[in-house]
Design a protein around this motif. Structure first.
Motif, PDB file in Angstrom:
ATOM      1  N   LYS A   7       0.826  -1.208   0.000  1.00 28.39           N
ATOM      2  CA  LYS A   7       0.000   0.000   0.000  1.00 28.39           C
ATOM      3  C   LYS A   7       0.862   1.262   0.000  1.00 28.39           C
ATOM      4  O   LYS A   7       0.568   2.223  -0.713  1.00 28.39           O
ATOM      5  N   ASN A   8       1.919   1.276   0.788  1.00 27.84           N
ATOM      6  CA  ASN A   8       2.804   2.439   0.831  1.00 27.84           C
ATOM      7  C   ASN A   8       3.501   2.653  -0.506  1.00 27.84           C
ATOM      8  O   ASN A   8       3.643   3.790  -0.969  1.00 27.84           O
ATOM      9  N   THR A   9       3.931   1.575  -1.132  1.00 26.86           N
ATOM     10  CA  THR A   9       4.576   1.682  -2.436  1.00 26.86           C
ATOM     11  C   THR A   9       3.584   2.179  -3.482  1.00 26.86           C
ATOM     12  O   THR A   9       3.921   3.052  -4.289  1.00 26.86           O
ATOM     13  N   ALA A  10       2.369   1.654  -3.482  1.00 27.07           N
ATOM     14  CA  ALA A  10       1.344   2.106  -4.425  1.00 27.07           C
ATOM     15  C   ALA A  10       1.029   3.585  -4.209  1.00 27.07           C
ATOM     16  O   ALA A  10       0.888   4.348  -5.171  1.00 27.07           O
ATOM     17  N   ARG A  11       0.930   3.997  -2.957  1.00 27.78           N
ATOM     18  CA  ARG A  11       0.658   5.403  -2.649  1.00 27.78           C
ATOM     19  C   ARG A  11       1.762   6.305  -3.206  1.00 27.78           C
ATOM     20  O   ARG A  11       1.495   7.341  -3.820  1.00 27.78           O
ATOM     21  N   SER A  12       3.008   5.897  -3.035  1.00 27.69           N
ATOM     22  CA  SER A  12       4.143   6.685  -3.550  1.00 27.69           C
ATOM     23  C   SER A  12       4.126   6.742  -5.070  1.00 27.69           C
ATOM     24  O   SER A  12       4.340   7.809  -5.659  1.00 27.69           O
ATOM     25  N   GLU A  13       3.883   5.603  -5.715  1.00 30.25           N
ATOM     26  CA  GLU A  13       3.846   5.578  -7.175  1.00 30.25           C
ATOM     27  C   GLU A  13       2.704   6.439  -7.717  1.00 30.25           C
ATOM     28  O   GLU A  13       2.882   7.167  -8.694  1.00 30.25           O
ATOM     29  N   LEU A  14       1.534   6.349  -7.101  1.00 25.71           N
ATOM     30  CA  LEU A  14       0.401   7.169  -7.553  1.00 25.71           C
ATOM     31  C   LEU A  14       0.679   8.651  -7.358  1.00 25.71           C
ATOM     32  O   LEU A  14       0.273   9.477  -8.176  1.00 25.71           O
ATOM     33  N   GLN A  15       1.373   9.005  -6.295  1.00 22.33           N
ATOM     34  CA  GLN A  15       1.730  10.408  -6.055  1.00 22.33           C
ATOM     35  C   GLN A  15       2.625  10.928  -7.183  1.00 22.33           C
ATOM     36  O   GLN A  15       2.410  12.021  -7.705  1.00 22.33           O
ATOM     37  N   VAL A  16       3.625  10.148  -7.566  1.00 24.96           N
ATOM     38  CA  VAL A  16       4.539  10.553  -8.644  1.00 24.96           C
ATOM     39  C   VAL A  16       3.793  10.663  -9.969  1.00 24.96           C
ATOM     40  O   VAL A  16       3.953  11.637 -10.712  1.00 24.96           O
ATOM     41  N   ILE A  17       2.949   9.670 -10.270  1.00 22.60           N
ATOM     42  CA  ILE A  17       2.166   9.703 -11.507  1.00 22.60           C
ATOM     43  C   ILE A  17       1.249  10.922 -11.518  1.00 22.60           C
ATOM     44  O   ILE A  17       1.131  11.622 -12.525  1.00 22.60           O
ATOM     45  N   GLY A  18       0.608  11.203 -10.393  1.00 22.60           N
ATOM     46  CA  GLY A  18      -0.279  12.364 -10.298  1.00 22.60           C
ATOM     47  C   GLY A  18       0.461  13.668 -10.518  1.00 22.60           C
ATOM     48  O   GLY A  18      -0.040  14.575 -11.191  1.00 22.60           O
ATOM     49  N   GLN A  19       1.666  13.792  -9.994  1.00 21.37           N
ATOM     50  CA  GLN A  19       2.449  15.010 -10.195  1.00 21.37           C
ATOM     51  C   GLN A  19       2.851  15.170 -11.664  1.00 21.37           C
ATOM     52  O   GLN A  19       2.853  16.284 -12.196  1.00 21.37           O
ATOM     53  N   GLN A  20       3.159  14.062 -12.337  1.00 25.30           N
ATOM     54  CA  GLN A  20       3.509  14.128 -13.753  1.00 25.30           C
ATOM     55  C   GLN A  20       2.312  14.577 -14.587  1.00 25.30           C
ATOM     56  O   GLN A  20       2.440  15.446 -15.456  1.00 25.30           O
TER      57      GLN A  20
END
Length: 158
Positions: free
Chosen positions: A44-57
């Motif tokens: 869950k923490n890894t998914a949250r981090s990846e989604l944050q990066v994708i959202g910023q892009q």
């Protein structure tokens, strides 16, 4: 019956073996249960981090399209497209990107969600013109839509 009290040959090795196996099984079971929860939290923490990066892009792409639309001529505005190749999945699960207008805030936001992991991330968007749309994981296109008269930034799958 008194002759069984002095005989202890058959009880000790079997009892010792069963007791050792029972304790070992309890320890291994406890470790597996505790490690399983740890792995789930890490996913869950890894998914949250990846989604944050994708959202910023994606947010940066929307802001770039917004700036180009405000400085482009009327003829060029429909040619504005920003393509972004994104991963199909995060941590092995699909995800969705949606533009939301939450509550009383006039600023749109991106909501990235992975329902299988029960993870939702929200990222702000800096845009002066209207923003709308949604896309699933994978390639996305941010483009300017003028079909309603006023320019609008649209997010959709590539």
């Amino acid at each position: 019956m008194t002759h069984f009290q002095a005989d202890s040959r058959g009880v000790s090795p079997v009892f010792s073996y069963v007791l050792t196996l029972s304790v070992a099984t309890l320890l291994v079971g406890g470790l597996l249960i505790s490690a399983g929860g740890f792995v789930d939290d890490q996913r869950k923490n890894t998914a949250r981090s990846e989604l944050q990066v994708i959202g910023q892009q994606v947010s940066a792409d929307i802001s770039a399209a917004d700036r180009l639309a405000r400085t482009a001529t009327t003829e060029d505005i429909e040619d504005i497209r920003v393509r972004r190749g994104l991963p199909q999945e995060v941590v092995g699960t699909p995800y969705r990107i949606e533009v939301v207008h939450s509550g009383g805030s006039s600023e749109p936001q991106l909501r990235l969600s992975s329902p299988q992991l029960d993870v939702v991330v929200t990222v702000g968007i800096a845009s002066k013109i209207a923003v709308d749309g949604s896309a699933d994981g994978g390639g996305v296109v941010v483009q300017i839509d003028t079909s309603t008269g006023d320019p609008e930034v649209k997010l959709q799958n590539d």
